[in-house]
Design a protein around this motif. Structure first.
Motif, PDB file in Angstrom:
ATOM      1  N   THR A 152       0.865  -1.171   0.000  1.00 28.03           N
ATOM      2  CA  THR A 152       0.000   0.000   0.000  1.00 28.03           C
ATOM      3  C   THR A 152       0.902   1.222   0.000  1.00 28.03           C
ATOM      4  O   THR A 152       1.771   1.350   0.866  1.00 28.03           O
ATOM      5  CB  THR A 152      -0.898   0.009   1.252  1.00 28.03           C
ATOM      6  N   PRO A 153       0.726   2.119  -0.950  1.00 28.59           N
ATOM      7  CA  PRO A 153       1.631   3.278  -1.024  1.00 28.59           C
ATOM      8  C   PRO A 153       1.402   4.268   0.109  1.00 28.59           C
ATOM      9  O   PRO A 153       0.281   4.451   0.577  1.00 28.59           O
ATOM     10  CB  PRO A 153       1.292   3.911  -2.367  1.00 28.59           C
ATOM     11  N   LYS A 154       2.478   4.879   0.545  1.00 25.68           N
ATOM     12  CA  LYS A 154       2.405   5.953   1.532  1.00 25.68           C
ATOM     13  C   LYS A 154       2.129   7.248   0.775  1.00 25.68           C
ATOM     14  O   LYS A 154       2.702   7.487  -0.279  1.00 25.68           O
ATOM     15  CB  LYS A 154       3.727   6.050   2.288  1.00 25.68           C
ATOM     16  N   GLU A 155       1.243   8.068   1.305  1.00 27.51           N
ATOM     17  CA  GLU A 155       0.902   9.337   0.647  1.00 27.51           C
ATOM     18  C   GLU A 155       2.017  10.355   0.849  1.00 27.51           C
ATOM     19  O   GLU A 155       2.565  10.455   1.944  1.00 27.51           O
ATOM     20  CB  GLU A 155      -0.404   9.895   1.218  1.00 27.51           C
ATOM     21  N   PRO A 156       2.347  11.125  -0.186  1.00 23.67           N
ATOM     22  CA  PRO A 156       3.355  12.183  -0.018  1.00 23.67           C
ATOM     23  C   PRO A 156       2.863  13.229   0.983  1.00 23.67           C
ATOM     24  O   PRO A 156       1.675  13.557   1.014  1.00 23.67           O
ATOM     25  CB  PRO A 156       3.463  12.809  -1.418  1.00 23.67           C
ATOM     26  N   GLN A 157       3.763  13.745   1.781  1.00 26.15           N
ATOM     27  CA  GLN A 157       3.403  14.731   2.793  1.00 26.15           C
ATOM     28  C   GLN A 157       3.385  16.152   2.250  1.00 26.15           C
ATOM     29  O   GLN A 157       2.707  17.014   2.793  1.00 26.15           O
ATOM     30  CB  GLN A 157       4.351  14.639   3.977  1.00 26.15           C
ATOM     31  N   LYS A 158       4.142  16.399   1.171  1.00 23.13           N
ATOM     32  CA  LYS A 158       4.231  17.751   0.617  1.00 23.13           C
ATOM     33  C   LYS A 158       3.517  17.827  -0.727  1.00 23.13           C
ATOM     34  O   LYS A 158       3.415  16.833  -1.448  1.00 23.13           O
ATOM     35  CB  LYS A 158       5.695  18.145   0.438  1.00 23.13           C
ATOM     36  N   GLU A 159       3.063  19.014  -1.032  1.00 22.29           N
ATOM     37  CA  GLU A 159       2.348  19.239  -2.292  1.00 22.29           C
ATOM     38  C   GLU A 159       3.223  18.912  -3.497  1.00 22.29           C
ATOM     39  O   GLU A 159       2.755  18.334  -4.470  1.00 22.29           O
ATOM     40  CB  GLU A 159       1.850  20.692  -2.376  1.00 22.29           C
ATOM     41  N   VAL A 160       4.500  19.245  -3.429  1.00 22.42           N
ATOM     42  CA  VAL A 160       5.396  18.954  -4.548  1.00 22.42           C
ATOM     43  C   VAL A 160       5.474  17.442  -4.799  1.00 22.42           C
ATOM     44  O   VAL A 160       5.532  16.998  -5.946  1.00 22.42           O
ATOM     45  CB  VAL A 160       6.792  19.596  -4.324  1.00 22.42           C
ATOM     46  N   GLY A 161       5.440  16.665  -3.740  1.00 18.56           N
ATOM     47  CA  GLY A 161       5.429  15.209  -3.876  1.00 18.56           C
ATOM     48  C   GLY A 161       4.137  14.709  -4.488  1.00 18.56           C
ATOM     49  O   GLY A 161       4.138  13.806  -5.326  1.00 18.56           O
ATOM     50  N   ARG A 162       3.030  15.292  -4.077  1.00 14.93           N
ATOM     51  CA  ARG A 162       1.727  14.904  -4.649  1.00 14.93           C
ATOM     52  C   ARG A 162       1.679  15.227  -6.146  1.00 14.93           C
ATOM     53  O   ARG A 162       1.178  14.440  -6.944  1.00 14.93           O
ATOM     54  CB  ARG A 162       0.590  15.594  -3.899  1.00 14.93           C
ATOM     55  N   GLN A 163       2.224  16.380  -6.514  1.00 14.20           N
ATOM     56  CA  GLN A 163       2.232  16.760  -7.922  1.00 14.20           C
ATOM     57  C   GLN A 163       3.129  15.838  -8.740  1.00 14.20           C
ATOM     58  O   GLN A 163       2.752  15.419  -9.836  1.00 14.20           O
ATOM     59  CB  GLN A 163       2.675  18.220  -8.075  1.00 14.20           C
ATOM     60  N   ALA A 164       4.298  15.511  -8.195  1.00 18.07           N
ATOM     61  CA  ALA A 164       5.211  14.602  -8.899  1.00 18.07           C
ATOM     62  C   ALA A 164       4.579  13.220  -9.045  1.00 18.07           C
ATOM     63  O   ALA A 164       4.682  12.589 -10.099  1.00 18.07           O
ATOM     64  CB  ALA A 164       6.544  14.503  -8.154  1.00 18.07           C
ATOM     65  N   ARG A 165       3.891  12.762  -8.000  1.00 23.20           N
ATOM     66  CA  ARG A 165       3.231  11.458  -8.068  1.00 23.20           C
ATOM     67  C   ARG A 165       2.139  11.459  -9.142  1.00 23.20           C
ATOM     68  O   ARG A 165       1.993  10.507  -9.899  1.00 23.20           O
ATOM     69  CB  ARG A 165       2.639  11.067  -6.718  1.00 23.20           C
ATOM     70  N   GLN A 166       1.359  12.532  -9.194  1.00 22.75           N
ATOM     71  CA  GLN A 166       0.302  12.633 -10.199  1.00 22.75           C
ATOM     72  C   GLN A 166       0.890  12.635 -11.605  1.00 22.75           C
ATOM     73  O   GLN A 166       0.365  11.991 -12.505  1.00 22.75           O
ATOM     74  CB  GLN A 166      -0.549  13.895  -9.961  1.00 22.75           C
ATOM     75  N   GLN A 167       1.991  13.346 -11.767  1.00 22.10           N
ATOM     76  CA  GLN A 167       2.644  13.392 -13.078  1.00 22.10           C
ATOM     77  C   GLN A 167       3.208  12.019 -13.451  1.00 22.10           C
ATOM     78  O   GLN A 167       3.085  11.580 -14.596  1.00 22.10           O
ATOM     79  CB  GLN A 167       3.762  14.438 -13.056  1.00 22.10           C
ATOM     80  N   TYR A 168       3.818  11.332 -12.478  1.00 16.64           N
ATOM     81  CA  TYR A 168       4.321   9.979 -12.722  1.00 16.64           C
ATOM     82  C   TYR A 168       3.173   9.086 -13.169  1.00 16.64           C
ATOM     83  O   TYR A 168       3.290   8.334 -14.139  1.00 16.64           O
ATOM     84  CB  TYR A 168       4.977   9.404 -11.461  1.00 16.64           C
ATOM     85  N   LEU A 169       2.059   9.173 -12.450  1.00 22.57           N
ATOM     86  CA  LEU A 169       0.895   8.361 -12.776  1.00 22.57           C
ATOM     87  C   LEU A 169       0.418   8.639 -14.197  1.00 22.57           C
ATOM     88  O   LEU A 169       0.102   7.701 -14.943  1.00 22.57           O
ATOM     89  CB  LEU A 169      -0.240   8.624 -11.781  1.00 22.57           C
ATOM     90  N   GLN A 170       0.381   9.895 -14.599  1.00 21.01           N
ATOM     91  CA  GLN A 170      -0.077  10.237 -15.947  1.00 21.01           C
ATOM     92  C   GLN A 170       0.836   9.634 -17.015  1.00 21.01           C
ATOM     93  O   GLN A 170       0.358   9.103 -18.014  1.00 21.01           O
ATOM     94  CB  GLN A 170      -0.178  11.757 -16.102  1.00 21.01           C
ATOM     95  N   PHE A 171       2.140   9.693 -16.792  1.00 23.60           N
ATOM     96  CA  PHE A 171       3.062   9.066 -17.747  1.00 23.60           C
ATOM     97  C   PHE A 171       2.863   7.547 -17.759  1.00 23.60           C
ATOM     98  O   PHE A 171       2.820   6.925 -18.822  1.00 23.60           O
ATOM     99  CB  PHE A 171       4.516   9.397 -17.408  1.00 23.60           C
ATOM    100  N   ALA A 172       2.736   6.948 -16.584  1.00 19.97           N
ATOM    101  CA  ALA A 172       2.557   5.497 -16.491  1.00 19.97           C
ATOM    102  C   ALA A 172       1.259   5.062 -17.167  1.00 19.97           C
ATOM    103  O   ALA A 172       1.231   4.036 -17.858  1.00 19.97           O
ATOM    104  CB  ALA A 172       2.580   5.053 -15.028  1.00 19.97           C
ATOM    105  N   GLN A 173       0.192   5.817 -16.984  1.00 19.13           N
ATOM    106  CA  GLN A 173      -1.081   5.484 -17.632  1.00 19.13           C
ATOM    107  C   GLN A 173      -0.915   5.448 -19.149  1.00 19.13           C
ATOM    108  O   GLN A 173      -1.461   4.562 -19.818  1.00 19.13           O
ATOM    109  CB  GLN A 173      -2.153   6.515 -17.257  1.00 19.13           C
ATOM    110  N   ARG A 174      -0.187   6.399 -19.693  1.00 18.73           N
ATOM    111  CA  ARG A 174       0.074   6.416 -21.142  1.00 18.73           C
ATOM    112  C   ARG A 174       0.879   5.198 -21.569  1.00 18.73           C
ATOM    113  O   ARG A 174       0.595   4.567 -22.581  1.00 18.73           O
ATOM    114  CB  ARG A 174       0.848   7.682 -21.531  1.00 18.73           C
ATOM    115  N   ILE A 175       1.894   4.884 -20.804  1.00 12.45           N
ATOM    116  CA  ILE A 175       2.809   3.794 -21.163  1.00 12.45           C
ATOM    117  C   ILE A 175       2.113   2.445 -21.143  1.00 12.45           C
ATOM    118  O   ILE A 175       2.287   1.639 -22.057  1.00 12.45           O
ATOM    119  CB  ILE A 175       4.028   3.808 -20.215  1.00 12.45           C
TER     120      ILE A 175
END
Length: 131
Positions: A8-31
């Protein structure tokens, strides 16, 4: 007897981490061609298999670089991928060791992009070697 890992993933504590995670997810969804997949599902699918998670990192790094992200920006993304998150939060791998792994994904992606720049048509190569 060792306890089974809870993937189970741990949630990022900072907004910059949440944004990076969302961006990672968007790239992964495409791939992986699953545009509706959420991060938890992605994590549970890739975190248990280091090889698959590293392959996903390599692909995310390549797509992100091709989309114009800086190498540092790509590295920041990779820290939010299933591989790095699982290694750090569940397996206790140090940040220093993770940096080496993530740098390797960046190198693989850059090499692939550079190789594509030199991917000449066979006719061109034959003409140059036989002509």
């Amino acid at each position: 007897m060792p306890q089974p890992m809870d993937f189970t993933p741990k949630e990022p504590q900072k907004e910059v981490g949440r944004q990076a995670r969302q961006q990672y997810l968007q790239f992964a969804q495409r791939i992986i061609d699953e545009p509706t997949m959420d991060y938890t599902t992605l994590y549970k699918r890739f975190a248990p298999n280091d090889w698959a998670a590293i392959q996903l990192n390599d692909a995310v790094a390549e797509v992100a670089l091709r989309d114009g992200m800086t190498p540092q920006g790509v590295t920041d993304l990779l820290y939010q991928g299933p591989f790095a998150q699982c290694q750090y939060h569940q397996r206790g791998v140090t940040i220093h060791a993770l940096q080496r792994c993530l740098r390797e994904s960046l190198i693989v992606a850059k090499q692939k992009i550079d190789a594509d720049k030199h991917d000449y048509p066979v006719e061109f190569l034959l003409g140059r070697t036989l002509g």
